[in-house]
Scaffold this motif. Sequence first.
Motif, short mmCIF file in Angstrom:
data_model
loop_
_atom_site.label_atom_id
_atom_site.label_comp_id
_atom_site.label_asym_id
_atom_site.label_seq_id
_atom_site.Cartn_x
_atom_site.Cartn_y
_atom_site.Cartn_z
N PRO A 1 9.22 15.60 -12.00
CA PRO A 1 10.35 15.79 -12.91
C PRO A 1 9.97 15.65 -14.38
CG PRO A 1 10.45 13.60 -11.90
CD PRO A 1 9.33 14.34 -11.23
N GLY A 2 8.81 15.08 -14.69
CA GLY A 2 8.40 14.92 -16.09
C GLY A 2 6.95 15.34 -16.25
N PRO A 3 6.65 16.65 -16.21
CA PRO A 3 5.25 17.10 -16.28
C PRO A 3 4.51 16.49 -17.47
CG PRO A 3 6.71 18.95 -15.80
CD PRO A 3 7.60 17.78 -16.13
N THR A 4 3.38 15.88 -17.18
CA THR A 4 2.62 15.19 -18.23
C THR A 4 1.15 15.57 -18.20
OG1 THR A 4 4.17 13.33 -18.20
CG2 THR A 4 1.97 12.91 -19.13
N LEU A 5 0.54 15.62 -17.03
CA LEU A 5 -0.87 15.96 -16.96
C LEU A 5 -1.11 17.35 -17.54
CD1 LEU A 5 -3.64 14.96 -16.05
CD2 LEU A 5 -3.20 16.01 -13.82
N SER A 6 -0.21 18.28 -17.27
CA SER A 6 -0.35 19.62 -17.83
C SER A 6 -0.32 19.58 -19.36
CB SER A 6 0.75 20.54 -17.30
OG SER A 6 2.03 20.03 -17.60
N VAL A 7 0.51 18.73 -19.92
CA VAL A 7 0.58 18.58 -21.38
C VAL A 7 -0.74 18.04 -21.91
CG1 VAL A 7 1.72 17.36 -23.27
CG2 VAL A 7 3.08 18.27 -21.36
N MET A 8 -1.32 17.09 -21.22
CA MET A 8 -2.59 16.50 -21.65
C MET A 8 -3.70 17.55 -21.69
SD MET A 8 -2.18 12.91 -19.50
CE MET A 8 -3.85 12.31 -19.81
N PHE A 9 -3.77 18.38 -20.66
CA PHE A 9 -4.79 19.43 -20.65
C PHE A 9 -4.51 20.49 -21.71
CE2 PHE A 9 -5.93 17.82 -16.37
CZ PHE A 9 -7.31 17.82 -16.50
N GLU A 10 -3.25 20.84 -21.90
CA GLU A 10 -2.92 21.84 -22.92
C GLU A 10 -3.25 21.33 -24.33
OE1 GLU A 10 1.14 22.73 -21.99
OE2 GLU A 10 0.58 24.36 -20.63
N GLU A 11 -3.05 20.05 -24.55
CA GLU A 11 -3.42 19.46 -25.83
C GLU A 11 -4.92 19.58 -26.09
OE1 GLU A 11 0.11 16.04 -26.04
OE2 GLU A 11 -1.91 15.52 -25.32
N ALA A 12 -5.69 19.65 -25.02
CA ALA A 12 -7.15 19.78 -25.13
C ALA A 12 -7.61 21.24 -25.07
CB ALA A 12 -7.83 18.97 -24.02
N GLY A 13 -6.66 22.18 -25.10
CA GLY A 13 -7.02 23.59 -25.14
C GLY A 13 -7.14 24.28 -23.81
N HIS A 14 -6.53 23.71 -22.77
CA HIS A 14 -6.58 24.31 -21.44
C HIS A 14 -5.18 24.71 -21.00
CE1 HIS A 14 -10.78 23.22 -20.92
NE2 HIS A 14 -10.49 21.99 -21.35
N PRO A 15 -4.85 26.01 -21.05
CA PRO A 15 -3.52 26.45 -20.61
C PRO A 15 -3.28 26.08 -19.16
CG PRO A 15 -4.73 28.22 -21.71
CD PRO A 15 -5.71 27.12 -21.47
N MET A 16 -2.05 25.67 -18.86
CA MET A 16 -1.73 25.27 -17.50
C MET A 16 -0.38 25.83 -17.05
SD MET A 16 -2.99 21.41 -16.62
CE MET A 16 -3.10 21.82 -14.86
N ALA A 17 -0.36 26.30 -15.81
CA ALA A 17 0.90 26.59 -15.13
C ALA A 17 1.31 25.35 -14.36
CB ALA A 17 0.72 27.77 -14.18
N ILE A 18 2.58 25.23 -14.05
CA ILE A 18 3.05 24.11 -13.25
C ILE A 18 3.85 24.63 -12.06
CG2 ILE A 18 3.09 22.51 -15.20
CD1 ILE A 18 6.15 22.77 -15.24
N TYR A 19 3.78 23.87 -10.98
CA TYR A 19 4.59 24.17 -9.79
C TYR A 19 5.07 22.88 -9.17
CZ TYR A 19 6.20 25.40 -5.19
OH TYR A 19 6.99 25.50 -4.08
N ASP A 20 6.31 22.86 -8.78
CA ASP A 20 6.88 21.76 -8.02
C ASP A 20 8.03 22.33 -7.20
OD1 ASP A 20 7.01 18.44 -8.20
OD2 ASP A 20 8.86 19.39 -7.54
N PRO A 21 8.09 22.05 -5.90
CA PRO A 21 9.15 22.66 -5.07
C PRO A 21 10.56 22.27 -5.49
CG PRO A 21 7.98 20.94 -3.86
CD PRO A 21 7.20 21.19 -5.10
N TYR A 22 10.72 21.13 -6.19
CA TYR A 22 12.04 20.70 -6.61
C TYR A 22 12.30 20.95 -8.10
CZ TYR A 22 12.31 18.25 -2.13
OH TYR A 22 12.34 17.95 -0.79
N TYR A 23 11.30 20.78 -8.94
CA TYR A 23 11.54 20.76 -10.38
C TYR A 23 10.96 21.97 -11.12
CZ TYR A 23 12.53 15.96 -9.09
OH TYR A 23 13.03 14.84 -8.46
N ALA A 24 10.04 22.68 -10.51
CA ALA A 24 9.47 23.89 -11.13
C ALA A 24 9.12 24.86 -10.02
CB ALA A 24 8.25 23.53 -11.97
N PRO A 25 10.14 25.40 -9.32
CA PRO A 25 9.91 26.13 -8.07
C PRO A 25 9.54 27.61 -8.21
CG PRO A 25 12.26 25.92 -8.45
CD PRO A 25 11.58 25.19 -9.58
N ASP A 26 8.90 27.97 -9.31
CA ASP A 26 8.49 29.37 -9.51
C ASP A 26 7.24 29.64 -8.69
OD1 ASP A 26 7.79 31.88 -10.34
OD2 ASP A 26 7.36 31.33 -12.42
#
Length: 215
Positions: free
Chosen positions: A92-117
């Motif tokens: 519900p609170g994506p954070t690891l993806s933010v940490m990698f993006e801050e370091a220049g690594h684009p990230m997609a996210i998936y979660d069956p409940y909170y990011a179900p794309d």
Amino acid sequence: MSEPPICPLCAAGPCGHYHRDTRRDYLQCPRCALIFVPAAFHLAPQAERAVYDQHQNSPADAGYRRFLSRLYTPLIAELVPGACGLDFGSGPGPTLSVMFEEAGHPMAIYDPYYAPDTTVLTGQYDFITATEVVEHLAAPGRELARLVGLLRPGGWLGLMTKRPTGHAAFGDWHYILDPTHIGYYSEATLSWFASTHGLSVRFPASDVALLHKGR
């Protein structure tokens, strides 16, 4: 007569008794050594989500960032500049993806409940992370094999999950108290999975595994 239980990771069976407490049973696979909770004791989706909704994770939480750094630090050291990733089970609170993006690594996210794309599960990635996720999977064999298939050659799968330390300590282990935790992966289990899927694996922390897909 019911069918003997088979392992949700490697499909071996029958799986034998490992532990029982006042809430549920735990079985262990004779082949991959996965310890798991039989399906009869799994929460319904609505009840499972109610547990997750109680999580208060956020990129603004310095303590949560330190916790995730147990995986982030050894994994980012392996990545080339601009490597693209997927955070599987972002919560519900994506954070690891933010940490990698801050370091220049684009990230997609998936979660069956909170990011179900589910379209993000058709791409190809240089690295995939799953922090505090695999212990929740009802069908880990299928899900983890899918993640390996999404990795480009030379890619990394970073898992963060607490590992059981032995039968004597299992009954007093706090990790089994969470009703959404239904699978427990030892080094032996993760090594079996890596070998079966042509991956190498190392364990940089007591709750971290880095699996590497060869070129």
